[in-house]
Scaffold this active site. Structure first.
Site: not given
Ligand code: NDP
Length: 502
Positions: A55, A128, A338
Site C-alpha cells: 500500500h 480493501n 500493522y
C-alpha cells in the site's frame, strides 16, 4: 519574536543567506562552519522514511461519518449510537503491490482504510475494495507479497512468480477472479466499494456479541477501466486516481459511501455451511442481508501530503468499546503486523503524529519516552500503575465479552475443498455479465500468457474447476489443450502439482 516573515534555522535563528555557501576564499572549499548549509543538507539526506512494504502509493482525505439507522442492539460503540450522530474521519486509498511512484491504474486490489476519531478513541477499519482475499492464513502473507514484487535477480515484475504461487495456493481463486475482472482496475478511488473483508465482532451493552462484515457502497457508482484503458492510463496520467480525488474535493464534489453491514450470530457461525471466518469467502446476501448503518462523506483535502497521508498509520487492532476481533486468521496476523510496521516506519511514538492521534479522546497511560516524544511525555507522573497518586485507572467496562474457545493448540491446515470453487463459480456464472466475462478472460490471458506453460496449465485448471466454461475460455485464449486442462482440473491439488512440475 520577530515580526518579519524571515527564514530561520530549525531552532528559530534567522538565516542570513540561502543561496551561497561559505567558502575559504572566492574559489576555495566550503567551510564546515556554515551550519545553515550543514543543517539543510543533513535534513535533506534524511527526507525519505521507509516506504510501506504494501500500500505504498495512496491518497487521502478527511470527512465525516453519519449514523442513519439504529444498530445499538448489536454494538455499544458510541460513534454508532444515534441516528444523526457525526464523527470526524480520515480515509486513505491505495494500490497494494506497487512502489510509491507506481501508477494508480495498475491491476491490484485497492486499500480502503478509515480512521474514525471517536470520543472513545480512534477506530480504524482497514479494508480493501474487494470482499475477499487471496489467502486465509497470515503465515503465507510475506510469500504472497514477494510474488507480487520484483524478481530478486532481474528486478522485474515476474508472471512466473505471480502465477506459480497463486496456482499453488488454490484458495486464491475467488480473489483472482475479482482482481482480473474490471473491478481490478477501478477508474477512480471514488468509484469503488470498500469492504472490511474480515469478519469483526460487535457487542452490545449486555455483552451479547455478533459477527459483522462491513460494506461501504459507493454513491458515485462503480466505474472501472477495461484492461486496455488502464494500460493506456499508466502512460497518460500515472496519478489519475490521486488527482481525481483531490480535484473532486476541491470542486466541492464530495464523494460519499453508504455503510451496510451483514450480521451473523455466534450460533449461526457455529453451524454455518462453511467457515464464516475464512476471508476467501463472502457471506451470501441471501443468508445475511445487508443492514444500513450510515454514510461517509469526504469533504476536505489534507494541507500537507507527507504529514497527513504518508504518515497516516492504520491498524485493524484499533478498536473502541463495542467492536473487537474475530478468529479470522488473516485478521489475527494483521493485528500484530500493522502496528509493528508503523513502529518500524514511523517510530514507537507514531501515535503522537497529529493524523494518528486520538484527537476527540484523551490519551492517558503509563507508556513513556522513546524516539520523537513530541508532547509533554504525559507530564510529571506517576509513570507506573497501580499508584496512589491519582493516576488514570483501567476501565473494566471496556472489557470485551468472554469468548469460549476449545480445541488443541496445533497448526491446523486448511484442507482445500470444493467449497473454494463455489463462490468464484457463482460470481462468473450468475453475477457477471457476458461483457464482464469477456473482459475477465482477456485480462487473465494477457497476464498469465507471460508465465511458462506448465504454470499456465496448473492455473487454468483452477479456473476450470470454478466453472468449466471459464476454464475452457481461458485455455482457448492461451492456446492450451482444453482436454489436458480438464484432466488436470479433475485431479487432486497434489496430483495437479506433481503433473505440472518442471
Ligand atoms: P448477490 O447477487 O446478492 O450479490 C452480488 C454482489 O456482487 C453484489 O454485492 C455486487 O455488488 C457484486 N458484484 C456485481 N458485479 C460484480 C463483479 N463484476 N465483480 C465482483 N462483484 C460484483 O450474491 P451473493 O451475496 O450470493 O454473492 C455472489 C457472488 O457475488 C459472491 O460469490 C462474490 O463473488 C460476489 N460478491 C458478493 C458479496 C457479498 O458480500 N455477498 C460482495 C461483493 C461481491 P455491487 O452492489 O457493487 O454491484
Amino acid at each position: 519574536m520577530s515580526e518579519k516573515n524571515e527564514m530561520t534555522s530549525n531552532f528559530g535563528a534567522p538565516v542570513p543567506n540561502d543561496l551561497n555557501s561559505v567558502t575559504a576564499g572566492e574559489k576555495g572549499p566550503v567551510l564546515i562552519q556554515d551550519v545553515h548549509f550543514v543543517e539543510k543538507m543533513a535534513h535533506f539526506d534524511r527526507e525519505r522514511i521507509p516506504e510501506r512494504v504494501v500500500h505504498a502509493k495512496g491518497a487521502g482525505a478527511y470527512g465525516f461519518f453519519e449514523v442513519t439507522s439504529d444498530v445499538t442492539k448489536y454494538t455499544k460503540a458510541d460513534f454508532l449510537s444515534n441516528p444523526g450522530k457525526k464523527t470526524d474521519l480520515f480515509a486513505r486509498f491505495s494500490t497494494v503491490g506497487g512502489e510509491k511512484g507506481s501508477a494508480d491504474s495498475e491491476r491490484d486490489p485497492r486499500g480502503f482504510a478509515l480512521k474514525f476519531y471517536t470520543r472513545e478513541g480512534n477506530y480504524d477499519m482497514v479494508g480493501n475494495n474487494t470482499p475477499v482475499f487471496f489467502i486465509r492464513d497470515a503465515m503465507k502473507f510475506p510469500d504472497f507479497i514477494h510474488t507480487q514484487k520484483r524478481n530478486p535477480k532481474t528486478n522485474l515484475k515476474d508472471p512466473d512468480m505471480f502465477w506459480d504461487f497463486l496456482s499453488l495456493t488454490p484458495e486464491s481463486i475467488h480473489q483472482v477472479t475479482i482482481l482480473f475482472s474490471d473491478r481490478g482496475t477501478p477508474k477512480t478511488f471514488r468509484n469503488m466499494n470498500g469492504y472490511s473483508s474480515h469478519t469483526f465482532m460487535w457487542y452490545n451493552e449486555k455483552k451479547e456479541y455478533f459477527y459483522v462484515q462491513y460494506h461501504f457502497k459507493t454513491e458515485q457508482g462503480i466505474d472501472n477501466f477495461t484492461g486496455e484503458e488502464a494500460d493506456k492510463m499508466r502512460g497518460i496520467d500515472p496519478d489519475c486516481a490521486t488527482r481525481d480525488l483531490y480535484q473532486a474535493i476541491e470542486r466541492g464534489e464530495y464523494p460519499s459511501w453508504k455503510l451496510e453491514v451483514q450480521i451473523m450470530t455466534p450460533e449461526q457461525a457455529k453451524d454455518y455451511r462453511f467457515d464464516p471466518f475464512d476471508i476467501t469467502k463472502v457471506w451470501p446476501h441471501s443468508d445475511f442481508p445487508p443492514i444500513e448503518v450510515g454514510r461517509m462523506v469526504l469533504n476536505q483535502n489534507p494541507e500537507n501530503y507527507f504529514a497527513e497521508v504518508e504518515q497516516a498509520a492504520f491498524s485493524p487492532g484499533n478498536f473502541v468499546p463495542g467492536i473487537g476481533p474475530s478468529p479470522d486468521k488473516m485478521l489475527q496476523g494483521r493485528l500484530f503486523s500493522y502496528p509493528d510496521t508503523h513502529r518500524h516506519r514511523l517510530g514507537t511514538n507514531y501515535h503522537l503524529i497529529p493524523v494518528n492521534s486520538p484527537k476527540n479522546a484523551k490519551l492517558e497511560n503509563y507508556q513513556r519516552d522513546g524516539h520523537m516524544r513530541t508532547d509533554n511525555n504525559l507530564g510529571p507522573g506517576p509513570n507506573y500503575w497501580p499508584n496512589s497518586f491519582g493516576g488514570a485507572n483501567p476501565e473494566p467496562e471496556a472489557e470485551m465479552p468472554d469468548i469460549k474457545i476449545e480445541g488443541h493448540a496445533k497448526r491446523y491446515s486448511y484442507v482445500l475443498t470444493d467449497d473454494d470453487f463455489v463462490q468464484p463459480g457463482e460470481l462468473y456464472r450468475r453475477v457477471m455479465t457476458e461483457k464482464d466475462r469477456e473482459n475477465l478472460v482477456r485480462n487473465i490471458t494477457g497476464h498469465l500468457g507471460g508465465a511458462r506453460k506448465r504454470i499456465q496449465l496448473r492455473q487454468t485448471a483452477l479456473f476450470y474447476k470454478a466453472d468449466p466454461d471459464y476454464g475452457t475460455r481461458v485455455a482457448k485464449g492461451l492456446g492450451l489443450d482444453v482436454q489436458k486442462v480438464k484432466e488436470l482440473a479433475e485431479m487432486s491439488q497434489e496430483e495437479r502439482v506433481a503433473a505440472t512440475k518442471e
